[in-house]
Write an enzyme that holds these catalytic residues in place. Sequence first.
Site, mmCIF file in Angstrom:
data_model
loop_
_atom_site.group_PDB
_atom_site.id
_atom_site.type_symbol
_atom_site.label_atom_id
_atom_site.label_comp_id
_atom_site.label_asym_id
_atom_site.label_seq_id
_atom_site.Cartn_x
_atom_site.Cartn_y
_atom_site.Cartn_z
ATOM 1 N N LYS A 109 78.366 9.074 119.235
ATOM 2 C CA LYS A 109 79.563 9.647 119.794
ATOM 3 C C LYS A 109 79.297 11.021 120.432
ATOM 4 O O LYS A 109 80.041 11.472 121.292
ATOM 5 C CB LYS A 109 80.608 9.846 118.683
ATOM 6 N N GLY A 110 78.279 11.702 119.959
ATOM 7 C CA GLY A 110 78.100 13.136 120.233
ATOM 8 C C GLY A 110 78.074 13.542 121.696
ATOM 9 O O GLY A 110 78.460 14.661 122.035
ATOM 10 N N GLU A 138 71.902 12.559 125.597
ATOM 11 C CA GLU A 138 72.144 12.840 124.182
ATOM 12 C C GLU A 138 72.748 14.228 124.028
ATOM 13 O O GLU A 138 72.508 15.107 124.849
ATOM 14 C CB GLU A 138 70.796 12.822 123.450
ATOM 15 N N ASP A 139 73.495 14.428 122.959
ATOM 16 C CA ASP A 139 74.054 15.751 122.696
ATOM 17 C C ASP A 139 72.965 16.743 122.297
ATOM 18 O O ASP A 139 72.868 17.832 122.838
ATOM 19 C CB ASP A 139 75.155 15.689 121.618
ATOM 20 N N ASP A 191 66.893 16.920 117.906
ATOM 21 C CA ASP A 191 66.646 17.675 116.676
ATOM 22 C C ASP A 191 65.268 17.246 116.145
ATOM 23 O O ASP A 191 64.244 17.666 116.673
ATOM 24 C CB ASP A 191 67.804 17.330 115.725
ATOM 25 N N LYS A 220 66.563 21.611 119.688
ATOM 26 C CA LYS A 220 66.100 22.470 118.578
ATOM 27 C C LYS A 220 64.621 22.185 118.371
ATOM 28 O O LYS A 220 64.253 21.385 117.494
ATOM 29 C CB LYS A 220 66.826 22.094 117.278
ATOM 30 N N PHE A 275 72.993 24.716 112.495
ATOM 31 C CA PHE A 275 73.843 23.547 112.669
ATOM 32 C C PHE A 275 75.055 23.947 113.505
ATOM 33 O O PHE A 275 75.787 24.866 113.166
ATOM 34 C CB PHE A 275 74.289 22.976 111.322
ATOM 35 N N ASP A 324 79.761 16.921 115.956
ATOM 36 C CA ASP A 324 80.629 16.952 114.781
ATOM 37 C C ASP A 324 80.015 17.670 113.593
ATOM 38 O O ASP A 324 78.801 17.823 113.476
ATOM 39 C CB ASP A 324 80.946 15.516 114.336
ATOM 40 N N ARG A 350 84.881 17.630 116.956
ATOM 41 C CA ARG A 350 84.318 17.175 118.228
ATOM 42 C C ARG A 350 85.175 17.616 119.413
ATOM 43 O O ARG A 350 84.710 17.672 120.543
ATOM 44 C CB ARG A 350 84.222 15.644 118.254
HETATM 45 P P1 IMP Z 1 67.480 13.711 115.398
HETATM 46 O O1 IMP Z 1 67.336 12.242 115.170
HETATM 47 O O2 IMP Z 1 67.095 14.493 114.191
HETATM 48 O O3 IMP Z 1 66.795 14.216 116.640
HETATM 49 O O4 IMP Z 1 69.022 14.002 115.492
HETATM 50 C C1 IMP Z 1 69.738 13.795 116.587
HETATM 51 C C2 IMP Z 1 71.181 13.567 116.235
HETATM 52 O O5 IMP Z 1 71.579 14.309 115.094
HETATM 53 C C3 IMP Z 1 72.040 14.055 117.349
HETATM 54 O O6 IMP Z 1 72.359 13.002 118.205
HETATM 55 C C4 IMP Z 1 73.266 14.587 116.662
HETATM 56 O O7 IMP Z 1 74.228 13.585 116.570
HETATM 57 C C5 IMP Z 1 72.823 14.955 115.278
HETATM 58 N N1 IMP Z 1 72.633 16.422 115.132
HETATM 59 C C6 IMP Z 1 71.464 17.092 115.035
HETATM 60 N N2 IMP Z 1 71.653 18.416 114.924
HETATM 61 C C7 IMP Z 1 72.997 18.585 114.948
HETATM 62 C C8 IMP Z 1 73.837 19.752 114.890
HETATM 63 O O8 IMP Z 1 73.412 20.915 114.813
HETATM 64 N N3 IMP Z 1 75.171 19.521 114.961
HETATM 65 C C9 IMP Z 1 75.717 18.278 115.080
HETATM 66 N N4 IMP Z 1 74.963 17.161 115.147
HETATM 67 C C10 IMP Z 1 73.616 17.316 115.078
HETATM 68 MG MG MG Z 2 74.247 12.064 118.256
#
Ligand code: IMP
Ligand code: MG
Length: 168
Positions: free
Chosen positions: A36-37, A90-91, A94, A122, A143, A150, A156
């Site tokens: 959703k992000g 993607e939002d 991470d 990040k 965060f 979210d 959101r």
């Molecule tokens: P990854 O798989 O660790 O790269 O995470 C990516 C997903 O985690 C993103 O699509 C977000 O939905 C969520 N996410 C990671 N960091 C944050 C944050 O600081 N705030 C909100 N959602 C996050």
């Molecule tokens: Mg996401």
Amino acid sequence: MIFLKSEDIQKRIKELADLINEDFKGQEVTFIPVLKGSFMFFSDLIKHINLDSEIEFISVQSYNGQYTTGEPVIACCPESLNNKNVIIVEDILDTGITLDAILLKIFRQEPANVKIAVLLDKPSRRRLDIYADYVGFKIENKFVFGYGLDLNQKFRNLPDIHVNEFTI
Ligand code: IMP
Ligand code: MG
């Protein structure tokens, strides 16, 4: 506490769209926003895109509150990306686990070209070797929420991106 103001987000998104328009001039692109992000980021980005484009949403859930579960669940996948130019939207990038899982699925359909656009990156949190081609803002390990992102499925709707000083 406000971390990124709406007007600064909008300004940067226009710059990203200009880069994408330039890189794919005269070509077709299939955008794959990750729900959703990315819904706010994508809806603002696509308004500035002047390419012949298609849109295929996918949905992924990998977070439980503020902590990644490390097991992204991808619901639904676009059909036939064979030989297409794909841009995943993607939002936030991470650990990279979510995008890695998405890439794996998408590459199976043998697209011509796959790029990644993220509003936030990040880098210090990365666990897998994943790079985004279009990055809105590189941020430290905090965060953040709002503008589609979210905190426990809430906030959101906020137009700015916020940071909670008490979370990491
Ligand atoms: P990854 O798989 O660790 O790269 O995470 C990516 C997903 O985690 C993103 O699509 C977000 O939905 C969520 N996410 C990671 N960091 C944050 C944050 O600081 N705030 C909100 N959602 C996050
Ligand atoms: Mg996401």
